[in-house]
Design an enzyme around this catalytic site. Structure first.
Site, PDB file in Angstrom:
ATOM      1  N   HIS A 203     -18.619 -51.833-107.971  1.00 37.31           N
ATOM      2  CA  HIS A 203     -18.366 -51.184-108.967  1.00 37.31           C
ATOM      3  C   HIS A 203     -17.234 -51.966-109.884  1.00 37.31           C
ATOM      4  CE1 HIS A 203     -20.948 -48.100-107.861  1.00 37.31           C
ATOM      5  NE2 HIS A 203     -20.408 -47.947-106.777  1.00 37.31           N
TER       6      HIS A 203
ATOM      7  N   GLU B  32       4.436 -58.429-100.308  1.00 30.54           N
ATOM      8  CA  GLU B  32       5.720 -58.209-100.348  1.00 30.54           C
ATOM      9  C   GLU B  32       6.134 -59.433 -99.793  1.00 30.54           C
ATOM     10  OE1 GLU B  32       7.252 -54.150 -98.543  1.00 30.54           O
ATOM     11  OE2 GLU B  32       5.654 -54.864 -97.372  1.00 30.54           O
TER      12      GLU B  32
ATOM     13  N   LYS C  51      15.661 -52.764 -98.291  1.00 30.55           N
ATOM     14  CA  LYS C  51      14.796 -52.120 -97.156  1.00 30.55           C
ATOM     15  C   LYS C  51      14.890 -50.703 -97.575  1.00 30.55           C
ATOM     16  CE  LYS C  51      13.546 -51.749 -92.956  1.00 30.55           C
ATOM     17  NZ  LYS C  51      11.869 -52.019 -92.852  1.00 30.55           N
TER      18      LYS C  51
ATOM     19  N   CYS D  37      21.892 -51.686-100.727  1.00 31.49           N
ATOM     20  CA  CYS D  37      23.409 -51.774-100.844  1.00 31.49           C
ATOM     21  C   CYS D  37      24.109 -51.774 -99.480  1.00 31.49           C
ATOM     22  CB  CYS D  37      24.168 -51.229-102.127  1.00 31.49           C
ATOM     23  SG  CYS D  37      23.530 -51.330-103.846  1.00 31.49           S
TER      24      CYS D  37
ATOM     25  N   ARG E  38      19.656 -54.659 -96.917  1.00 31.78           N
ATOM     26  CA  ARG E  38      19.914 -53.584 -97.684  1.00 31.78           C
ATOM     27  C   ARG E  38      19.728 -53.765 -99.073  1.00 31.78           C
ATOM     28  NH1 ARG E  38      20.712 -48.874 -94.972  1.00 31.78           N
ATOM     29  NH2 ARG E  38      21.199 -47.687 -96.940  1.00 31.78           N
TER      30      ARG E  38
ATOM     31  N   LYS F  36       1.448 -55.892 -97.307  1.00 33.70           N
ATOM     32  CA  LYS F  36       2.412 -56.891 -96.679  1.00 33.70           C
ATOM     33  C   LYS F  36       2.199 -58.092 -97.167  1.00 33.70           C
ATOM     34  CE  LYS F  36       4.108 -55.175 -94.874  1.00 33.70           C
ATOM     35  NZ  LYS F  36       4.724 -53.710 -94.397  1.00 33.70           N
TER      36      LYS F  36
ATOM     37  N   TRP G 160      22.271 -54.392-104.457  1.00 37.24           N
ATOM     38  CA  TRP G 160      20.958 -54.599-104.809  1.00 37.24           C
ATOM     39  C   TRP G 160      21.018 -53.981-106.256  1.00 37.24           C
ATOM     40  CZ3 TRP G 160      16.986 -51.440-106.897  1.00 37.24           C
ATOM     41  CH2 TRP G 160      15.517 -51.716-106.680  1.00 37.24           C
TER      42      TRP G 160
ATOM     43  N   GLU H  10      -2.484 -51.417 -96.715  1.00 35.17           N
ATOM     44  CA  GLU H  10      -1.377 -51.869 -95.922  1.00 35.17           C
ATOM     45  C   GLU H  10      -1.341 -53.481 -95.649  1.00 35.17           C
ATOM     46  OE1 GLU H  10       1.421 -51.178 -95.450  1.00 35.17           O
ATOM     47  OE2 GLU H  10       2.242 -52.388 -93.736  1.00 35.17           O
TER      48      GLU H  10
ATOM     49  N   ASN I  12      27.521 -47.308-103.041  1.00 36.03           N
ATOM     50  CA  ASN I  12      25.920 -47.136-102.827  1.00 36.03           C
ATOM     51  C   ASN I  12      25.583 -45.815-103.608  1.00 36.03           C
ATOM     52  OD1 ASN I  12      26.332 -49.350-101.295  1.00 36.03           O
ATOM     53  ND2 ASN I  12      25.785 -48.226 -99.242  1.00 36.03           N
ATOM     54  N   GLY I  13      24.567 -45.956-104.333  1.00 33.87           N
ATOM     55  CA  GLY I  13      24.007 -44.634-105.049  1.00 33.87           C
ATOM     56  C   GLY I  13      24.227 -44.951-106.448  1.00 33.87           C
TER      57      GLY I  13
HETATM   58  C1  G6P Z   1      11.056 -49.954 -99.749  1.00 33.81           C
HETATM   59  C2  G6P Z   1      10.897 -51.076 -98.742  1.00 33.81           C
HETATM   60  C3  G6P Z   1       9.336 -50.859 -98.222  1.00 33.81           C
HETATM   61  C4  G6P Z   1       9.145 -49.258 -97.565  1.00 33.81           C
HETATM   62  C5  G6P Z   1       9.731 -48.276 -98.286  1.00 33.81           C
HETATM   63  C6  G6P Z   1       9.717 -46.955 -97.844  1.00 33.81           C
HETATM   64  O1  G6P Z   1      10.224 -50.154-100.677  1.00 33.81           O
HETATM   65  O2  G6P Z   1      10.592 -52.303 -99.388  1.00 33.81           O
HETATM   66  O3  G6P Z   1       8.973 -51.747 -97.234  1.00 33.81           O
HETATM   67  O4  G6P Z   1       7.829 -49.171 -96.944  1.00 33.81           O
HETATM   68  O5  G6P Z   1      10.771 -48.693 -99.031  1.00 33.81           O
HETATM   69  O6  G6P Z   1      10.990 -47.008 -97.009  1.00 33.81           O
HETATM   70  P1  G6P Z   1      11.182 -45.871 -95.689  1.00 33.81           P
HETATM   71  O7  G6P Z   1      12.432 -46.368 -95.355  1.00 33.81           O
HETATM   72  O8  G6P Z   1      11.175 -44.519 -96.769  1.00 33.81           O
HETATM   73  O9  G6P Z   1      10.075 -45.783 -94.896  1.00 33.81           O
END
Ligand code: G6P
Length: 613
Positions: free
Chosen positions: A511, A495, A608, A2, A27, A492, A79, A488, A105-106
């Site tokens: 396995h 996502e 984010k 947000c 955000r 990616k 969000w 990772e 926000n929060g």
């Molecule tokens: C969210 C984002 C991810 C990110 C994670 C941790 O889930 O979508 O892309 O890796 O938060 O965020 P941070 O700011 O703590 O690295």
């Protein structure tokens, strides 16, 4: 998660509010809204005008009436947590009379209880949000007289939870009141105008002079200045600081997406993470912010790394580096799990919290859990002065620059580099030889150039991505050092392209997951030229024997019998190879997402910075 913006000054607020929201949209982007105080006219008093809509900031801009005038205003991009994305649940929220408007926000944890009390007293709720409670509460206190800031303080005194808020009052349009508790609020100082936002990125076009509120602080913001004070009304003095990021850091800079720009910014980001930290004389790393001397470091028996999403996977690479270079057991765990399992906190364990934003609520909660039990936590954080950075005992800032795209790339890489520095420093305090130290120092210095070499292969990766993008799913495999890379890489891809992707240790293939292998499910295989090369080649043989397609990422071409395609990356030292092996996977995910027409920078359902539980 947000975004909040606010403006007070001689101009119309809405152009700034809309532009600011666009900058904060990464955000949260399921709904947006703005409120301004329309000045009094003959016969009618000043009143709030509100425009809210489900969808993006662009939808809000399109919905905004032509004459949406007012020099005091607030805005929000959302969000959803409480209630579905809808016009009614979009912020700002108001009281019965539409006199108070709040963006938030929060999470208000006792919202249900407060809602019941307020309803009994006559409040009419028009949304499912926890935020609306704040609007009614503030209005109730304003009705008892006093200033807006007193009403906000009184209301917040009844609230349990986290918040960053901005509040408008149609009857006191000469001010905006903002407050922070667990969710950032920054003031921006202009020429006879003032701004506020949840993130400096919304402000840098207008001012570089900013004031970060601390948790538990409020501010009254007027066109000609501001006053900061605590929840018990004590005035506190906050000196402005200057934002050092260029305005361009927040633009796409000619790239099609932030994500692509951030992938290409990695050589510079790594240079900044390394800057001033390599000590060639003693073949070690110099880390000024650790707040741990050599004796204290030697007493550490274990390292536990905590983060969420990509930060957790970067932590897995970090754990590997620490074990290899310092020979101390190290392990990475999702902070979101750790905090709920009543973890055993040991005095001789070093806890390391990883977060790009420094705001992720689960990671912050994990840090607080460790601290409450007397543990020591370092932060590996990108955002200077963020909540997690402040909660830690010391740490390493990444200096990677602002990361806007939701999927993390440059912050991920810089985090692993920061761990390499930590592992080197740790190692040299323990038994890592000067020769090995020099080997790592030289390899770290070579990284930016090697990353450039990988990025030069972008066109080839784009072609492959287009070929693999329409697969029903993809398998990512890696062994030992390669396994976090596989995780990772899969993260990616899923996502941003929504292609299902699974990561497995190559050793585990037989396995279970081998059952999935078919021409429809290609495998991305990490095949570094290290002591496990033969084992990895055997796994490729097993996949090819089941008619699986293989895209290998390796240090030299893999014969066509074992791989359909191969991306060759430059060789570093074995401990640092994962970093470079990961870069083509970022490009692969990016180009697959583009080929599939996805909203690369704002993938569905994500945000984010996840500042809620
Ligand atoms: C969210 C984002 C991810 C990110 C994670 C941790 O889930 O979508 O892309 O890796 O938060 O965020 P941070 O700011 O703590 O690295």
């Amino acid at each position: 998660m947000c975004g909040i913006v606010a403006y007070i000054g001689p101009k119309d607020a809405s152009p700034f509010l809309l532009e600011g929201l666009q900058r904060l949209e990464y955000r949260g982007y399921d709904s947006a809204g703005v409120a301004v105080v329309a000045p009094a006219t003959k016969g009618s008093p000043a009143r709030l005008r509100i425009c809210r809509t489900k969808g993006r900031v662009a939808d809000l801009a399109a919905a905004l009436p032509a004459r949406f005038k007012g020099g005091t205003g607030i805005g929000h991009t959302r969000w959803a947590t409480h209630g579905v994305p809808s016009d009614a649940n979009a912020h700002p929220h108001t009281d019965n009379e539409g006199r108070i408007a709040v963006v938030h926000n929060g999470i208000i944890e006792n919202a249900e209880e407060l809602r019941a009390k307020l309803t009994a007293d006559g409040a009419v709720f028009r949304s499912e949000t926890d935020t609306e409670v704040l609007a009614h509460l503030i209005a109730a206190h304003r009705a008892q007289g006093g200033e807006l800031e007193d009403a906000v303080r009184a209301a917040l005194g009844l609230v349990i939870g986290t918040y960053g808020i901005a509040v408008l009052d149609a009857e006191q349009a000469d001010r905006i009141v903002v407050a922070r508790n667990g969710s950032p609020i920054v003031l921006g100082i202009g020429e006879k105008e003032m701004f506020a936002a949840s993130d400096v990125s919304a402000l840098v076009r207008y001012t570089r002079q900013v004031v970060h509120l601390e948790d538990g602080e409020l501010a009254t913001v007027r066109a000609d200045g501001f006053r900061t004070f605590t929840e018990d009304a004590r005035t506190v003095t906050r000196q402005p600081s200057t934002v050092d990021w260029e305005v361009g850091s927040y633009d796409t800079g000619g790239y099609a997406h932030y994500l692509l720009k951030e992938i290409h910014e990695q050589p510079g980001a790594v240079e900044r993470t390394l800057s001033g930290r390599l000590d060639e004389r003693f073949a070690t790393a110099h880390l000024g912010g650790l707040n741990l001397d050599a004796r204290e470091l030697r007493e550490i028996r274990r390292v536990k790394i905590l983060g969420c999403g990509s930060a957790y996977y970067a932590g897995e690479m970090g754990a590997q580096l620490i074990e290899e270079l310092a020979r101390i057991p190290a392990h990475s765990e999702p902070a979101s799990e750790f905090r709920y399992r009543n973890p055993v906190i040991e005095a001789d364990t070093l806890y390391v919290a990883v977060s790009q934003s420094g705001e992720t609520y689960d990671t912050l909660a994990a840090v607080q859990e460790v601290k409450r039990k007397g543990g020591r936590v370092l932060g590996v954080v990108n955002t200077v002065g963020s909540a997690i950075a402040r909660a830690c005992d010391g740490g390493i800032y990444l200096h990677a620059g602002p990361e806007v795209s939701v999927a993390s790339t440059k912050a991920f890489t810089s985090t692993v580099v920061a761990f390499a520095l930590l592992a080197l420093h740790f190692g040299r305090v323990h038994d890592l030889s000067p020769a090995d130290g020099r080997r790592i120092v030289a390899a770290l210095k070579a990284l930016p150039g090697q990353i450039r070499e990988v990025l030069d292969q972008q066109d080839a990766v784009a072609e492959l991505a287009a070929e693999y993008a329409d697969s029903q799913g993809m398998m990512f495999i890696g062994r030992v050092r390669g396994y976090p890379v596989a995780r990772e890489g899969a993260q990616k891809l899923k996502e941003i392209s929504y292609v299902h992707a699974e990561a497995y240790p190559a050793s585990e293939l037989k396995h279970g997951p081998l059952a999935l292998i078919s021409p429809e499910l290609p495998t991305v295989a990490l095949v570094p030229d290290d002591e496990l090369l033969d084992k990895n080649l055997t796994a490729l043989g097993e996949i090819k024997a089941r008619e699986g397609r293989v895209l290998a990422v390796a240090h030299r071409p893999i014969e066509s019998r074992l791989a359909d395609h191969c991306l060759v990356v430059p060789k570093s030292e074995p401990e640092l190879d994962p970093l470079l092996l990961n870069i083509p996977l970022q490009l692969l995910a990016y180009h697959a997402a583009v080929a599939l027409g996805r909203d690369v920078d704002k993938p569905r359902n994500l945000a984010k910075s996840v500042t809620v539980e």
